[in-house]
Design a protein around this motif. Structure first.
Motif: not given
Length: 389
Positions: A193-194, A313-315, A319-322, A337-340
């Motif tokens: 998030m930083a 984009v923020v959302m 959510v992706l790391p969860m 293969w998924v950024p973040a």
């Protein structure tokens, strides 16, 4: 000439991003200070739980009715304290902080007859501290029940081991680094998030902000190639994002001094090596997110419109790391293969001390490069059309 143009645009955009000190200070405080602050709060919570466990006290209503239980608690070095008056109301309001063990009036007589007396543990789901102490009281009562069962068997000449069909022993394969990684699961999220918030304001200001101020058109009228302008803006935004991310990683080093839990202090391992590894993993993500934010904001005519568009984009990045938390099957190959999501999984491996082979690093790098290239190509195309108009 093209290289000089890229460098000139980069310097100009970087100066503009650093000149807005109020926004930069807000981003620094939110991205750099929040992570260690949350870490300190978690440490305080764990430390409070540890202190309660070491206190070895139990609140009992009617302990005078159960001298056998009182003797067992004394031998286990537990301090018995009488439950205060109105303990049920105090538990409902969350003011007591400990469960209450209620002893029935016929405890000793039922125990003498060989009947199981009913012991009641009163707690409230709204009181988290009382919920945490419920397990300790249950384990204590299980020990009392096992001791009484062993005494009854011995009185009848039956060895207690005769009823123990199997013995179960646990062996934890996780080393200290893997156990410490469980304590530091929050670190990758805050660092991600930083990066996002560090690049967000710079990306919106250099596109929609300049369009709103009327300074984008004069820049497009210069003889500099469109791709040089795009690369200069992108490099400045990515540099700000990486700067915030690096400061966020380094902030966890002194943040460990705020841990008041001995367990977390012993297990939480985040040194300069982990911070530099995090920065290396986040570098391609910072470039991809910067390009994506530029592509989202380039068509917006005002800064507020760009902020609303960037919310998607923020959302997604939030959510992706969860996915790794809710996926019970563990890490999958497609995660890389998924950024973040890939950076979150790889940073988790760094915390566990696991190796990072190139076969796992290349997918995340390729995905970030592809996303960044597509986004920058879109920005250059939009700027070219704006220049023609």
């Amino acid at each position: 000439m093209s290289g000089a143009a890229v460098l000139a645009v980069f310097r100009k955009e970087l100066q503009d991003a650093l000149r807005d000190r109020r926004t930069l200070l807000a981003v620094l405080l939110s991205a750099v200070a929040v992570g260690p602050l949350v870490l300190a709060l978690v440490g305080m919570l764990v430390g409070d739980i540890e202190r309660r466990a070491e206190a070895r006290t139990v609140l009992v209503a009617g302990i005078e009715r159960a001298p056998t239980l009182a003797n067992y608690l004394a031998r286990q070095t537990w301090e018995v304290r009488p439950a205060p008056a109105g303990y049920e109301d105090a538990l409902r309001r969350g003011r007591l902080g400990e469960p209450v063990l209620v002893v029935p009036a016929d405890f000793e007589s039922a125990l003498a007859r060989g009947e199981p007396p009913v012991l009641e543990i009163v707690h409230s789901a709204s009181d988290q501290r009382a919920q945490a102490g419920r397990g300790r009281v249950q384990a204590l009562l299980r020990g009392f029940g096992q001791e009484q069962a062993a005494l009854r068997l011995a009185m009848r000449g039956v060895a207690p081991a005769a009823l123990e069909i199997v013995r179960v022993e646990e062996r934890d394969l996780a080393d200290a680094a893997a156990r410490g990684a469980q304590m530091a699961r929050l670190v990758p999220f805050f660092v991600l998030m930083a990066v996002l918030y560090g690049a967000l304001n710079a990306a919106l200001d250099t596109t929609a902000g300049e369009r709103e101020r009327g300074s984008l058109e004069p820049l497009l009228m210069t003889p500099a190639p469109r791709w040089a302008i795009v690369l200069g803006k992108w490099a400045a935004v990515a540099a700000v994002g990486m700067l915030i991310a690096l400061l966020a990683c380094l902030s966890f080093l002194p943040g460990q001094w705020l841990l008041r839990s001995e367990t977390m202090s012993a297990l939480f391992r985040f040194g300069i090596h982990e911070a530099l590894a995090f920065a290396a993993l986040l570098l391609p993500l910072a470039g991809a997110l910067s390009a994506l934010l530029l592509a989202v904001a380039i068509r917006c005519r005002s800064f507020k419109e760009a902020q609303a568009s960037a919310t998607i984009v923020v959302m997604l990045v939030s959510v992706l790391p969860m996915v790794t938390l809710f996926n019970q099957q563990g890490e999958q190959r497609w995660h890389l293969w998924v950024p973040a999501l890939a950076q979150s999984a790889l940073m988790g491996r760094v915390l566990e001390g696991a190796p990072l082979p190139w076969a796992d690093l290349l997918p995340s790098l390729a995905a970030c490069l592809l996303l960044g290239a597509l986004a920058l190509a879109y920005v250059a195309r939009v700027l070219a059309r704006s220049a023609v108009r």
